[in-house]
Scaffold this active site. Structure first.
Site, PDB file in Angstrom:
ATOM      1  N   LYS A   1       9.017   8.007   5.817  1.00 34.84           N
ATOM      2  CA  LYS A   1       9.804   8.394   6.982  1.00 34.84           C
ATOM      3  C   LYS A   1       8.936   8.917   8.120  1.00 34.84           C
ATOM      4  CE  LYS A   1      14.374   9.295   5.071  1.00 34.84           C
ATOM      5  NZ  LYS A   1      15.508  10.226   5.092  1.00 34.84           N
TER       6      LYS A   1
ATOM      7  N   PRO B   1      17.495   7.498  10.607  1.00 32.23           N
ATOM      8  CA  PRO B   1      16.584   6.404  10.248  1.00 32.23           C
ATOM      9  C   PRO B   1      15.882   6.673   8.922  1.00 32.23           C
ATOM     10  CG  PRO B   1      16.313   7.043  12.537  1.00 32.23           C
ATOM     11  CD  PRO B   1      17.200   8.061  11.919  1.00 32.23           C
ATOM     12  N   GLU B   2      15.791   5.639   8.098  1.00 32.85           N
ATOM     13  CA  GLU B   2      15.153   5.760   6.784  1.00 32.85           C
ATOM     14  C   GLU B   2      13.883   4.913   6.760  1.00 32.85           C
ATOM     15  OE1 GLU B   2      18.055   5.251   3.666  1.00 32.85           O
ATOM     16  OE2 GLU B   2      19.631   6.163   4.870  1.00 32.85           O
TER      17      GLU B   2
ATOM     18  N   ASN C   1      20.300   8.212   3.060  1.00 34.68           N
ATOM     19  CA  ASN C   1      21.691   8.256   2.605  1.00 34.68           C
ATOM     20  C   ASN C   1      22.238   6.892   2.200  1.00 34.68           C
ATOM     21  OD1 ASN C   1      23.697  10.050   1.984  1.00 34.68           O
ATOM     22  ND2 ASN C   1      24.726   9.870   3.945  1.00 34.68           N
TER      23      ASN C   1
END
Length: 405
Positions: free
Chosen positions: A54, A2-3, A179
């Site tokens: 985050k 998760p970002e 990513n």
């Protein structure tokens, strides 16, 4: 993993589902979790969530009562969550408790419901009475000006000698980028991923010159080839896209945080580079998969000098939304044993393949055993009429004979 957008969507989900709900009792932790216990219990409290990069913070606020002593004793408690590889929140009925619910908050109602922090891999964590991590930079989405000022003012730091794709994952400067976001941002600006970060960021101002400019329409094609218009700012730069691209994901909607509907089709259609057919991929110096188009740049790992598009097995570390896993119907134990045996060849197998191995340390010659004399270069050897040598004498690192007189 998760970002930033997913963490913010998680906070929105908690606030939506827990709005008006009263919770009660202790906070329960699962037996297998290694995260700390939450020493909080209350007859009535509410839950509110906020996000920063985050991280997500849950605030447990006791509901005021007429008891003065209780009012003084009960103070709000903050719990800061970091999702790791697979963390998220779910709000369900008691009989629908998720399998990997490691921290649970129970409602004070009938029938009861529970807010759970779910983490199958247990890479995530929480900290009671926690605060935002001080080493993390400002949030890319909601602290844009501070984020931009920090990056521009710290370009002399050594970290910016590294490739731009790797610096974008540094949460000290880009808190919330992960990513798939780095792939989409670099792709839109046509920036090779393995060029020095300082080269890309030099010349940018701490104030965004694009904020007051009007957006222009740009025609793009999604994965199915359909055309659509997209509003894009003129002369946008990388730091601005670090702010606007995550907000696009937030505007897509739930992306898996709706407990009754898990539809990722909108997110997949939004992707232009990450896991898209025709794009190239290579592991960066940290082992993370980088998706890109065209030349990777001069700082690419050696094995990626001539990158080719190839299909790989999907791993959860590389993407941020679930994919269907192929389940093998039969398990061949014999092949597994053979594979394990192949990984650790025996000493005899090594000698058979490469020949006998020399010993790491040479054997010592006994102290009183004379070395063999070297052959004479003249081809003849004088007859030695002297008596046998009585011992050896060392001179300048050489062994010389000492005759007995």
């Amino acid at each position: 993993m998760p970002e930033g957008p997913e963490l913010h969507l998680a906070s929105l989900y908690v606030n939506k589902m827990c709005n008006g709900v009263v919770f009660a009792g202790p906070v329960i932790k699962s037996d297998v979790s290694k995260s700390p216990d939450v020493a909080f219990t209350c007859d009535a409290y509410r839950i509110n969530a906020t996000s920063r990069g985050k991280e997500v913070k849950l605030t447990l606020t006791p509901i005021k009562s007429d008891d003065t002593e209780a009012k003084e004793a009960q103070q709000p408690v903050d719990i800061v969550f970091r999702f790791g590889m697979s963390g998220f929140f779910r709000f369900t009925a008691l009989d629908e408790l998720p399998k990997h619910a490691h921290l649970r908050f129970y409602s004070n109602e009938t029938p009861g419901r529970v807010l759970s922090y779910v983490d199958a891999r247990r890479f995530g964590s929480w900290q009671p009475n926690g605060k935002w991590q001080p080493d993390r930079g400002p949030c890319i989405m909601f602290e844009y000006r501070s984020f931009r000022e920090k990056v521009v003012s710290r370009l002399s730091d050594r970290v910016f000698d590294r490739p731009i794709c790797e610096v974008l994952l540094n949460q000290k400067y880009f808190n919330g980028i992960g990513n798939y976001l780095r792939a989409e941002i670099l792709y839109r600006l046509n920036i090779p991923p393995f060029v020095p970060a300082r080269t890309v960021l030099e010349g940018l101002e701490s104030e965004d010159a694009c904020e007051d400019k009007k957006a222009v329409k740009k025609e793009i094609h999604n994965k199915k080839g359909a055309k659509k218009d997209k509003m894009e700012e003129e002369n946008t730069d990388l730091l601005r896209l670090c702010h606007t691209v995550p907000l696009e994901v937030v505007n897509l909607g739930g992306k898996g945080y709706d407990p009754e509907k898990k539809d990722y089709s909108g997110f997949e259609a939004w992707l232009q580079c990450y896991y898209v057919d025709g794009m190239k991929s290579v592991r960066d110096h940290n082992g993370r998969t980088m998706w890109f188009k065209g030349d990777p740049g001069p700082m690419a790992p050696k094995e990626s000098k001539s990158p080719k598009a190839k299909k790989r097995k999907d791993t959860d570390a590389d993407h941020d939304y679930p994919r269907k896993k192929k389940v093998s119907r039969k398990h061949n134990s014999d092949s597994t044993v053979k594979k394990k045996a192949a990984k650790k060849p025996t000493k005899a197998a090594k000698e058979e393949e490469n020949g006998p191995q020399e010993e790491a340390t040479p054997r010592r010659r006994p102290a009183n055993t004379p070395q063999q004399e070297p052959k004479s270069t003249s081809g003849r050897r004088k007859k030695n009429n002297t008596e046998p040598a009585a011992g050896f004498k060392t001179r300048s690192g050489r062994l010389t004979r000492q005759n007995v007189k």
